[in-house]
Design a protein around this motif. Sequence first.
Motif, PDB file in Angstrom:
ATOM      1  N   ALA A  20       0.831  -1.200   0.000  1.00  0.00           N
ATOM      2  CA  ALA A  20       0.000   0.000   0.000  1.00  0.00           C
ATOM      3  C   ALA A  20       0.867   1.253   0.000  1.00  0.00           C
ATOM      4  O   ALA A  20       0.595   2.221  -0.726  1.00  0.00           O
ATOM      5  N   GLY A  21       1.927   1.232   0.804  1.00  0.00           N
ATOM      6  CA  GLY A  21       2.818   2.378   0.881  1.00  0.00           C
ATOM      7  C   GLY A  21       3.524   2.664  -0.436  1.00  0.00           C
ATOM      8  O   GLY A  21       3.722   3.828  -0.811  1.00  0.00           O
ATOM      9  N   LEU A  22       3.904   1.613  -1.157  1.00  0.00           N
ATOM     10  CA  LEU A  22       4.580   1.799  -2.439  1.00  0.00           C
ATOM     11  C   LEU A  22       3.674   2.512  -3.433  1.00  0.00           C
ATOM     12  O   LEU A  22       4.103   3.428  -4.149  1.00  0.00           O
ATOM     13  N   MET A  23       2.400   2.125  -3.486  1.00  0.00           N
ATOM     14  CA  MET A  23       1.461   2.768  -4.402  1.00  0.00           C
ATOM     15  C   MET A  23       1.207   4.220  -4.004  1.00  0.00           C
ATOM     16  O   MET A  23       1.116   5.106  -4.860  1.00  0.00           O
ATOM     17  N   VAL A  24       1.073   4.482  -2.710  1.00  0.00           N
ATOM     18  CA  VAL A  24       0.880   5.862  -2.252  1.00  0.00           C
ATOM     19  C   VAL A  24       2.100   6.711  -2.593  1.00  0.00           C
ATOM     20  O   VAL A  24       1.978   7.864  -3.029  1.00  0.00           O
ATOM     21  N   MET A  25       3.258   6.143  -2.413  1.00  0.00           N
ATOM     22  CA  MET A  25       4.489   6.875  -2.716  1.00  0.00           C
ATOM     23  C   MET A  25       4.592   7.185  -4.208  1.00  0.00           C
ATOM     24  O   MET A  25       5.027   8.274  -4.608  1.00  0.00           O
ATOM     25  N   LEU A  26       4.187   6.249  -5.065  1.00  0.00           N
ATOM     26  CA  LEU A  26       4.184   6.493  -6.498  1.00  0.00           C
ATOM     27  C   LEU A  26       3.225   7.627  -6.858  1.00  0.00           C
ATOM     28  O   LEU A  26       3.542   8.485  -7.700  1.00  0.00           O
ATOM     29  N   LEU A  27       2.053   7.631  -6.206  1.00  0.00           N
ATOM     30  CA  LEU A  27       1.077   8.683  -6.473  1.00  0.00           C
ATOM     31  C   LEU A  27       1.616  10.043  -6.048  1.00  0.00           C
ATOM     32  O   LEU A  27       1.530  11.025  -6.804  1.00  0.00           O
ATOM     33  N   ILE A  28       2.172  10.101  -4.843  1.00  0.00           N
ATOM     34  CA  ILE A  28       2.675  11.377  -4.326  1.00  0.00           C
ATOM     35  C   ILE A  28       3.824  11.909  -5.176  1.00  0.00           C
ATOM     36  O   ILE A  28       3.951  13.117  -5.395  1.00  0.00           O
ATOM     37  N   SER A  29       4.657  11.013  -5.683  1.00  0.00           N
ATOM     38  CA  SER A  29       5.824  11.445  -6.450  1.00  0.00           C
ATOM     39  C   SER A  29       5.441  12.107  -7.769  1.00  0.00           C
ATOM     40  O   SER A  29       6.257  12.822  -8.369  1.00  0.00           O
ATOM     41  N   PHE A  30       4.212  11.900  -8.244  1.00  0.00           N
ATOM     42  CA  PHE A  30       3.776  12.505  -9.496  1.00  0.00           C
ATOM     43  C   PHE A  30       3.237  13.919  -9.311  1.00  0.00           C
ATOM     44  O   PHE A  30       2.929  14.588 -10.288  1.00  0.00           O
ATOM     45  N   TYR A  31       3.104  14.342  -8.055  1.00  0.00           N
ATOM     46  CA  TYR A  31       2.559  15.668  -7.792  1.00  0.00           C
ATOM     47  C   TYR A  31       3.679  16.606  -7.362  1.00  0.00           C
ATOM     48  O   TYR A  31       4.627  16.183  -6.680  1.00  0.00           O
ATOM     49  N   PRO A  32       3.555  17.898  -7.736  1.00  0.00           N
ATOM     50  CA  PRO A  32       4.653  18.832  -7.418  1.00  0.00           C
ATOM     51  C   PRO A  32       4.893  19.000  -5.933  1.00  0.00           C
ATOM     52  O   PRO A  32       6.005  19.244  -5.496  1.00  0.00           O
ATOM     53  N   THR A  33       3.843  18.898  -5.107  1.00  0.00           N
ATOM     54  CA  THR A  33       3.992  18.956  -3.649  1.00  0.00           C
ATOM     55  C   THR A  33       3.147  17.856  -3.051  1.00  0.00           C
ATOM     56  O   THR A  33       2.181  17.390  -3.647  1.00  0.00           O
TER      57      THR A  33
END
Length: 344
Positions: A109-122
């Motif tokens: 779950a954390g890996l997917m959340v991290m991938l999502l967050i990394s695509f956003y500028p903040t």
Amino acid sequence: MEKSVFSSFDQIRHRRGLFVMTILSILIVVVFIISVNTGYIRLSPMDLLRTMFGQGTDKQSLILFDFRLPRIVISLLIGASLAVCGAVMQGISRNALADSGILGINAGAGLMVMLLISFYPTTAAAPVFLLPVVAFVGASLTAALIYALAYKRHQGLSPTRLLLTGVAVAAGMSAAMIVLTLRLNPDKYQFVATWLAGSIWGTSWKFVLSLLPWVLILLPYVFYKSRVMNVLNLGEQTATGLGAPVNKEQFRLLAAAVGLAGASVAVSGGIGFVGLVAPHLARRLVGPKHQYMLPTSALLGALLVITADTIGRWILQPSEIPTGIVVAVIGAPYFLYLLGRKNS
């Protein structure tokens, strides 16, 4: 005569369960009051009461309603969710060491959340209400991978193989997250490092609202299935003989557990061992019947996380220790103790 003995025993167990849950609820209220008053700026009990009824200053209202209450509510929801998730996984796998953190569900779950967050500028730009959904997808894919690797056609699902496979998959997911962090800018790297340590980073009411539907739907569903879990604990052959659709019920309960774990990880990061410690303590206090064990686990998990979060905010003021580290200090020795007992 025999029927009256069983009836008397059930009444004693029922009273004991209610007594334990009442005591835990009182402890949660006490820690709640302490947690509200823990921080760089203190609120006395009278200030707290005045602010709760709209008589406090603007500064006190801001501290209480915008900063502390959302975080405390999230701590309670996360603790209850992770504890029930662990109880379900232990019941389905019949493995006393099963837990969403140890089996790698949280890491997926954390890996997917991290991938999502990394695509956003903040990090603040990431869509809050999408985070639990993305985390659920990651947790589900990880659970499916672990099941596929641990299942043997002629041997079924071995608890030991399930545990070892989960640990290996969790290590692989953690390594992937570390590689991803190397590509982040300093601001995001600091956030991700804190998040991976188990920091409750979603501290506003919008995060409460994103987590609440998952908890309000899945927790009552698991409680409703408590009698089914009692039957599943008898073993697959016995449960099938009693007319229970074993595979369907296991799949539904596993999906509910994965949903609870994914939604919790989305707003709290990698907080482990809650799903391991709380169910074991609940069984010691109220016995193995899930009608009492599941709600007791939820209360113990909520108490554990809110206490750990309060200690983490208090011990190094004005800085704080991530909640996951405080929980690990408690949970890791207990895990080693359980592992030693299982091997012996």
